[in-house]
Design a protein around this motif. Structure first.
Motif, short mmCIF file in Angstrom:
data_model
loop_
_atom_site.label_atom_id
_atom_site.label_comp_id
_atom_site.label_asym_id
_atom_site.label_seq_id
_atom_site.Cartn_x
_atom_site.Cartn_y
_atom_site.Cartn_z
N UNK A 1 0.95 -1.15 0.13
CA UNK A 1 -0.25 0.02 0.34
C UNK A 1 1.16 1.18 0.13
N UNK A 2 0.28 2.69 -0.65
CA UNK A 2 1.32 3.73 -0.80
C UNK A 2 1.68 3.92 0.95
N UNK A 3 1.45 3.52 1.90
CA UNK A 3 1.25 4.05 3.41
C UNK A 3 2.66 3.10 3.83
N UNK A 4 2.46 1.87 3.52
CA UNK A 4 3.92 0.98 3.41
C UNK A 4 3.36 -0.44 4.32
N UNK A 5 2.23 -0.39 4.50
CA UNK A 5 1.78 -1.63 4.93
C UNK A 5 2.00 -2.72 3.67
N UNK A 6 1.61 -4.09 4.25
CA UNK A 6 1.07 -4.57 3.21
C UNK A 6 0.42 -5.18 1.79
N UNK A 7 -0.74 -4.78 2.06
CA UNK A 7 -1.24 -4.49 0.92
C UNK A 7 -2.43 -2.68 1.01
N UNK A 8 -3.47 -2.79 0.12
CA UNK A 8 -4.94 -2.07 0.01
C UNK A 8 -5.58 -1.94 -0.86
N UNK A 9 -6.30 -1.94 -0.13
CA UNK A 9 -7.25 -2.43 -1.50
C UNK A 9 -8.21 -1.30 -0.70
N UNK A 10 -9.51 0.27 -1.90
CA UNK A 10 -9.37 1.00 -2.00
C UNK A 10 -10.95 1.81 -3.29
N UNK A 11 -11.97 2.02 -2.37
CA UNK A 11 -12.94 2.69 -2.76
C UNK A 11 -12.77 3.83 -3.90
N UNK A 12 -12.56 4.45 -4.95
CA UNK A 12 -12.43 5.73 -5.50
C UNK A 12 -13.90 6.24 -5.37
N UNK A 13 -15.21 5.44 -4.45
CA UNK A 13 -16.34 6.55 -4.19
C UNK A 13 -17.12 6.18 -5.71
N UNK A 14 -17.49 7.44 -4.99
CA UNK A 14 -18.89 7.15 -6.39
C UNK A 14 -18.42 8.20 -7.58
N UNK A 15 -17.97 8.74 -8.08
CA UNK A 15 -17.02 9.30 -9.19
C UNK A 15 -16.13 8.68 -10.16
N UNK A 16 -15.33 7.32 -9.24
CA UNK A 16 -15.26 6.20 -10.19
C UNK A 16 -13.75 6.99 -10.04
N UNK A 17 -12.96 7.78 -9.58
CA UNK A 17 -11.81 8.59 -9.95
C UNK A 17 -11.02 9.03 -8.50
N UNK A 18 -9.79 9.02 -8.51
CA UNK A 18 -8.86 9.63 -7.64
C UNK A 18 -9.17 10.79 -7.02
N UNK A 19 -9.44 10.65 -5.72
CA UNK A 19 -9.78 11.85 -4.88
C UNK A 19 -11.07 12.46 -4.78
N UNK A 20 -11.37 13.42 -4.62
CA UNK A 20 -12.47 13.57 -4.91
C UNK A 20 -13.19 14.03 -3.45
#
Length: 148
Positions: free
Chosen positions: A118-137
């Protein structure tokens, strides 16, 4: 013959057109108010559902790691929780499936993003991009991440 008084009774039963319009206007106002409140709560429910699904995926990833000694690679993705990976590293101690069904889509219909590490250095990361489907927001469009 006696004089008979004939009474004409006017039929006043029912509603006038104006009364009907007033009732319809009140119903529309109440429906619109309830609708706006429900939409706001629907967005909150979707965010909560995404957080819950991410936690479930994290639990499955931990079980995978306990059995296999490592987390799936990005190439293997969340599909490794359902079917034994054919790409390296593949473990003979894979004890899955770790999910009853294929990895779900987020509440807005998008695939979850799996990263390792994951970006924070943890072994893995799972992310939902929210309602707009794009990064950020912000608000309902904000990303929901396992590492935050």
């Amino acid at each position: 013959m006696k004089n008979r008084i004939i009474r004409i009774v006017k039929n006043d039963e029912g509603w006038t057109f104006m009364e009907t319009l007033i009732v319809l206007a009140v119903i529309l106002i109440l429906t619109a108010t309830v609708g706006f409140v429900a939409v706001g709560n629907l967005d909150k429910a979707r965010v909560a559902a995404a957080r819950t699904q991410i936690e479930s995926l994290a639990t499955a990833l931990e079980a995978y790691c306990i059995d296999c000694g490592n987390y799936p690679t990005e190439e293997q993705g969340l599909g490794a929780l359902r079917k034994k990976p054919e790409t390296a590293p593949s473990s003979s101690s894979w004890g899955g499936p770790y999910l009853y069904k294929d990895a779900p889509k987020d509440p807005w219909g998008y695939d979850y993003e799996y990263t390792s590490p994951a970006p924070d250095g943890s072994p893995y990361g799972v992310r939902s991009f929210g309602a707009d489907g794009t990064e950020g927001g912000e608000g309902k469009d904000a990303d929901i991440k396992s590492w935050e």
